[in-house]
Scaffold this active site. Structure first.
Site, PDB file in Angstrom:
ATOM      1  N   GLY A  48       0.769  -1.248   0.000  1.00 36.15           N
ATOM      2  CA  GLY A  48       0.000   0.000   0.000  1.00 36.15           C
ATOM      3  C   GLY A  48       0.797   1.293   0.000  1.00 36.15           C
ATOM      4  N   ASP A 103       0.759   3.289   4.512  1.00 45.09           N
ATOM      5  CA  ASP A 103      -0.320   3.930   3.756  1.00 45.09           C
ATOM      6  C   ASP A 103      -1.430   4.418   4.676  1.00 45.09           C
ATOM      7  OD1 ASP A 103      -1.105   1.347   4.441  1.00 45.09           O
ATOM      8  OD2 ASP A 103      -1.715   0.759   2.423  1.00 45.09           O
ATOM      9  N   ASP A 106      -5.074   1.888  10.793  1.00 45.59           N
ATOM     10  CA  ASP A 106      -6.468   1.584  11.107  1.00 45.59           C
ATOM     11  C   ASP A 106      -6.498   1.174  12.593  1.00 45.59           C
ATOM     12  OD1 ASP A 106      -9.221   0.960  10.304  1.00 45.59           O
ATOM     13  OD2 ASP A 106      -8.665  -1.116  10.094  1.00 45.59           O
ATOM     14  N   PHE A 155     -14.051   2.415   4.588  1.00 51.37           N
ATOM     15  CA  PHE A 155     -13.108   1.705   3.729  1.00 51.37           C
ATOM     16  C   PHE A 155     -12.782   2.549   2.502  1.00 51.37           C
ATOM     17  CE2 PHE A 155     -11.806  -1.299   0.433  1.00 51.37           C
ATOM     18  CZ  PHE A 155     -10.794  -1.951   1.104  1.00 51.37           C
ATOM     19  N   ARG A 168      -5.188   0.294  -6.720  1.00 47.65           N
ATOM     20  CA  ARG A 168      -3.928   0.881  -6.233  1.00 47.65           C
ATOM     21  C   ARG A 168      -3.415   1.976  -7.159  1.00 47.65           C
ATOM     22  NH1 ARG A 168      -2.138  -2.322  -2.035  1.00 47.65           N
ATOM     23  NH2 ARG A 168      -2.464  -4.555  -2.201  1.00 47.65           N
TER      24      ARG A 168
HETATM   25  P1  5GP Z   1      -4.147  -1.997  10.900  1.00 47.62           P
HETATM   26  O1  5GP Z   1      -3.159  -3.067  11.219  1.00 47.62           O
HETATM   27  O2  5GP Z   1      -3.706  -0.616  11.352  1.00 47.62           O
HETATM   28  O3  5GP Z   1      -5.530  -2.315  11.390  1.00 47.62           O
HETATM   29  O4  5GP Z   1      -4.339  -1.985   9.349  1.00 47.62           O
HETATM   30  C1  5GP Z   1      -3.373  -1.511   8.552  1.00 47.62           C
HETATM   31  C2  5GP Z   1      -3.462  -2.062   7.146  1.00 47.62           C
HETATM   32  O5  5GP Z   1      -4.802  -2.453   6.796  1.00 47.62           O
HETATM   33  C3  5GP Z   1      -3.074  -0.988   6.183  1.00 47.62           C
HETATM   34  O6  5GP Z   1      -1.711  -1.035   5.915  1.00 47.62           O
HETATM   35  C4  5GP Z   1      -3.903  -1.332   4.969  1.00 47.62           C
HETATM   36  O7  5GP Z   1      -3.185  -2.237   4.174  1.00 47.62           O
HETATM   37  C5  5GP Z   1      -5.116  -2.002   5.514  1.00 47.62           C
HETATM   38  N1  5GP Z   1      -6.242  -1.057   5.595  1.00 47.62           N
HETATM   39  C6  5GP Z   1      -6.749  -0.448   6.700  1.00 47.62           C
HETATM   40  N2  5GP Z   1      -7.785   0.343   6.397  1.00 47.62           N
HETATM   41  C7  5GP Z   1      -7.948   0.253   5.059  1.00 47.62           C
HETATM   42  C8  5GP Z   1      -8.857   0.874   4.134  1.00 47.62           C
HETATM   43  O8  5GP Z   1      -9.738   1.672   4.462  1.00 47.62           O
HETATM   44  N3  5GP Z   1      -8.692   0.545   2.822  1.00 47.62           N
HETATM   45  C9  5GP Z   1      -7.735  -0.334   2.384  1.00 47.62           C
HETATM   46  N4  5GP Z   1      -7.677  -0.562   1.085  1.00 47.62           N
HETATM   47  N5  5GP Z   1      -6.869  -0.928   3.233  1.00 47.62           N
HETATM   48  C10 5GP Z   1      -6.974  -0.628   4.553  1.00 47.62           C
HETATM   49 MG    MG Z   2      -0.687  -1.441   4.326  1.00 48.81          MG
END
Ligand code: 5GP
Ligand code: MG
Length: 178
Positions: A48, A103, A106, A155, A168
């Site tokens: 990402g 990127d 979350d 999302f 992407r």
């Molecule tokens: P975390 O571990 O912080 O929950 O998630 C991080 C990863 O989840 C990010 O690097 C990304 O790849 C994916 N991610 C989180 N939210 C989104 C979103 O809204 N859209 C997309 N496409 N990927 C997300």
């Molecule tokens: Mg990511």
């Protein structure tokens, strides 16, 4: 409003490329100011963060290195909550000023895991830069040093981020149509 269809879903324009660039420039200026005199090692999380990394580094004005690593934790539109094995970390981070480039943050689980792995390797310091941040989803307690744009808990795709492999390449960021 500009829309894009990917697989079975429709996404609507959310952040235009010009606004992304403005946010990235601010992040770059902050890094330039705070890390002046250092030789940072940027560690970019694939897939990402590739676009964010490319645009950010063009505005970094000190000698620096960049290395790419990979995790995969996301299936479809919901976080799986599992974090896969880290691959590609073949640089010596001991004593280095490391800046993680992500990127989107979350829940924060991905970066929390990465921090654990990197801390064992004795870097001088670890900073975190993310293009996007969902404060309402964040469950961890690490400090995010550099944030491009804070977004709601929806999302999104585009600018490096995908929906099951697609999106992407989009230069703007889109959010799932409600
Ligand atoms: P975390 O571990 O912080 O929950 O998630 C991080 C990863 O989840 C990010 O690097 C990304 O790849 C994916 N991610 C989180 N939210 C989104 C979103 O809204 N859209 C997309 N496409 N990927 C997300
Ligand atoms: Mg990511």
């Amino acid at each position: 409003m500009k829309k894009v269809a990917l697989h079975d879903k429709t996404f609507v324009l959310f952040i235009a490329n010009a606004d992304i660039q403005t946010a990235i420039d601010k992040v770059a200026q902050k890094i330039n100011a705070e890390l002046a005199g250092e030789r940072p090692l940027f560690i970019s999380l694939l897939n990402g963060a590739f676009m964010f990394t490319a645009d950010l580094l063009k505005s970094i004005d000190m000698p620096c290195e960049v290395s790419f690593i990979k995790y995969a934790s996301y299936a479809g539109v919901h976080s799986t909550g599992e974090v896969a094995e880290l691959i590609g970390l073949n640089v010596d981070v001991k004593g280095r000023t490391v800046v993680i480039l992500e990127d989107i943050i979350d829940t924060g689980i991905t970066i929390a895991n990465l921090l654990k792995e990197l801390e064992h390797l004795s870097p001088k310091t670890i900073k975190i830069a993310t293009m996007l941040y969902k404060p309402n989803a964040f469950k961890e307690d690490f400090t995010i040093d550099y944030v491009g744009v804070e977004i709601p808990n929806d999302f999104i795709v585009g600018y490096g981020l995908d929906y099951d492999g697609l999106g992407r390449n989009l230069k703007d960021i889109y959010t799932l149509e409600k």
